[in-house]
Each structure stands twice: as structure tokens, then as C-alpha cells.
Design a protein around this motif. Structure first.
Motif: not given
Lengths: 171, 171
Positions: A99, A91-97
DNA sequence: TTTTCCATGTAACTCGTTACATGATTTC
DNA sequence: GAAATCATGTAACGAGTTACATGGAAAA
């Protein structure tokens, strides 16, 4: 992170190709689900070559510009296997802008929330149409599967948006 | 891209804070939905200061280490407004690594597909549990809304995975 | 007295994009 | 003769992370 490497190694799995050809293929066949800039592809190929994951030799057909033809090495095959498994499980732990923006949505009036989220919903509609417009790559092809995932994600976001638009419309 | 700036500006909207405090607040309250590294926060604050979007002054309480206290300027407020609207409306065109991997899923046997996607599904279960474990930040707080979005996205992916796991289990 | 907390940073690195640069050849 | 296609790159920049570095004060 290494997803461009995965992409390029994957393309070299079945055939040897030169840089221009790779960029061309991506643009014509994969641009619906994947993006990579031409110069990124060129320099990533350089890097893969330097690390021994691909081999390169120059070919010249007639008096056309010389081509750098790349092929997968054994090491490159291993790297492909590793990156493929990694990309599928991690799972890529990146937060979407988006969010990050949602965290501050209370800074906006309900009317503006509705207006902005509606705009986003329309953008998603367009993206879904674009996905649906691309022709199938054949039975159970990876491209089709990737596109189906993307479509599902877009639909889910659209539903989420709709429910929140409705909620704030009544406020 | 500018989502870290949005994050930081947003935190300074209501109160002036110093760097450490900001990092601390994010870690304790927002780490469920947002990530930023400490040093990134420090240097982004520097950058925002240099560009005039935040103002800084030094405070010293007793003989504790001096603190750099940041506050939002008028310009910073405008930037926040712009970034907020942008983040809510713009679809980020980034491809998930997962989708790059899916393109090549035909390189794997149905058994391995099932195994890898099941692993991913379990990772999603864990991520959803983690989201559900975090306490509510109060009625209609942005954090809760952001978390609800994330949860919805995770669930959608889980459903997609389940349907494909089932499909390849029968193969 | 050792660990944790407070409070800040810098330097090097990675990944990727943008914009720029070149030059021959084929097609219109 | 102009435009598109073929074919390659480099340099500068932006965004962010990692690892490193410091040093006092409070808590265990």
C-alpha cells in the motif's frame, strides 16, 4: 506483537513439549499459516519462563541430549486467553508495504504498472496453490480456519489486482 | 522494512522538504493509508542522509527555528525506483495476528467466537467508514488507489467474518 | 498569558531475524 | 566415515516505538 507468545502458549495448552519439539511441530504442521524462527521460539520460551507464564524442567531420555520441557502455568493460561481474544478482535494498524508502493504508482508508466501488478498476481497464484496443497487438519480445525481466511484475503487481493491490471491495460 | 524509506524518498521526489514539513504532510494527507511516527521519520531521514540517498542543508527563515531541508540525490532516486518495484511485487510473508488467533479459535465456545468476530466486524465497519470519509486526492492519485486497495481488503475480511459468524451462530 | 505551533532530536526499549556455535547420536 | 537429526543456545544487528527533552514564536 505478542502473536509468537500466543502461538507458543497455545501449543503448550494441550501438551507439555520441549523446545525442539515445538519448533518441529510448527515447521511440519503450521508453517503454511504461521512463521516463527527457531531461535525466536527458544528465546520467547525463555522469556515466558522468566515471566512465569510457563514452567520448565529438564528431562533426559537415555543418553540423548537433555530436553527443556515446558508446561503452561495458570498465569500462562490467563495470558493465552487474553492474547487470543485480543488477536481476534484487534485490527492491526500496520500498513502493508504494497500500500505504500501504491501511493507512488503514478511514478510508473501504465505498461510497467501492468507488468509489476501481473507479477504480484502470479506470486499470489503461487501462494494460493501452496495453501490449497496443504492437507486438511480435520473438521473445523483452527489451522483450516486460519488457512481459509488467508486464502480469502489472497483471492480478494488477486481480484483487486485484476481489475487494476485491466484498467491500465486499456490506457 | 524499507517501506518508511520508500515513503520518505517518494515525498522528496517532487519537492525538497524539511523534516517537520514531511511529518506534517504525512499526518494531514496520508495518515489514512500510512503511518510513521515523527521520530521515526526524523531518524530515517538521518539514515538516508548518512547513506547518501538524500542531501541535507539548513535553511532559516527570519528568526524561526532552523530547518533541515532534504532533497533526493541520484542514488536516492535509484533506491526509490528499486523499493517501489519491490513493494509492488513482493508479498510480505508476515502472518497477521488474527490468523494466529484463528488457529486456536477452537479454544472458545461458538457463542464467544460469534461475539469476538462480531466485535472485529464492527471494528472493520469503523475502519471502512473512516476510509470512505477521507476526501479524494484527485483523479487516479496514488493515495486513492492505495485507499481503494485497503478498502477492498477490509471488505473481504468482513465478508469472511460474516460467513463464519453465521456458521457459528447456528451451532 | 497560556496554549498551540514550529522544529528538532536522543535514549532506552521491544520485537524479531541472521549468523554463528556446540556437541552427541543415529542413519546412510 | 559422512551426513542428517536431535537439542540447545548467544551476539550482533535492524527496524521501529515510547517517552523524554528543548526552546522560541504565534495565536487565543
Amino acid at each position: 506483537m505478542n502473536q509468537r507468545k500466543l502461538l507458543l502458549l497455545g501449543l503448550l495448552r494441550t501438551e507439555n513439549r520441549h523446545g525442539y519439539e515445538i519448533n518441529d511441530f510448527i515447521e511440519k504442521n503450521l508453517s503454511a499459516c504461521i512463521e516463527i524462527k527457531r531461535s525466536t521460539a527458544y528465546s520467547t520460551l525463555d522469556a515466558l519462563c522468566a515471566s512465569g507464564h510457563v514452567a520448565m524442567h529438564v528431562e533426559q531420555a537415555g543418553n540423548r541430549p537433555p530436553r527443556k520441557v515446558y508446561s503452561l502455568t495458570a498465569e500462562g493460561g490467563k495470558l493465552f486467553d487474553r492474547l487470543l481474544r485480543e488477536s481476534l478482535t484487534k485490527l492491526d494498524g500496520t500498513t502493508a508495504s504494497f500500500e505504500t508502493g501504491l501511493v507512488y504508482i503514478d511514478a510508473l508508466s501504465p505498461e510497467e504498472r501492468v507488468s509489476l501488478l501481473s507479477k504480484r498476481a502470479r506470486a499470489i497464484d503461487i501462494a494460493i496453490s501452496a495453501l490449497e496443497a496443504i492437507p486438511s487438519h480435520g473438521d473445523g480445525s483452527g489451522v483450516d480456519i486460519s488457512v481459509s481466511h488467508r486464502r480469502r484475503m489472497l483471492k480478494a487481493e488477486h481480484e483487486w489486482l485484476s481489475s487494476h491490471i485491466e484498467r491500465w491495460s486499456r490506457a
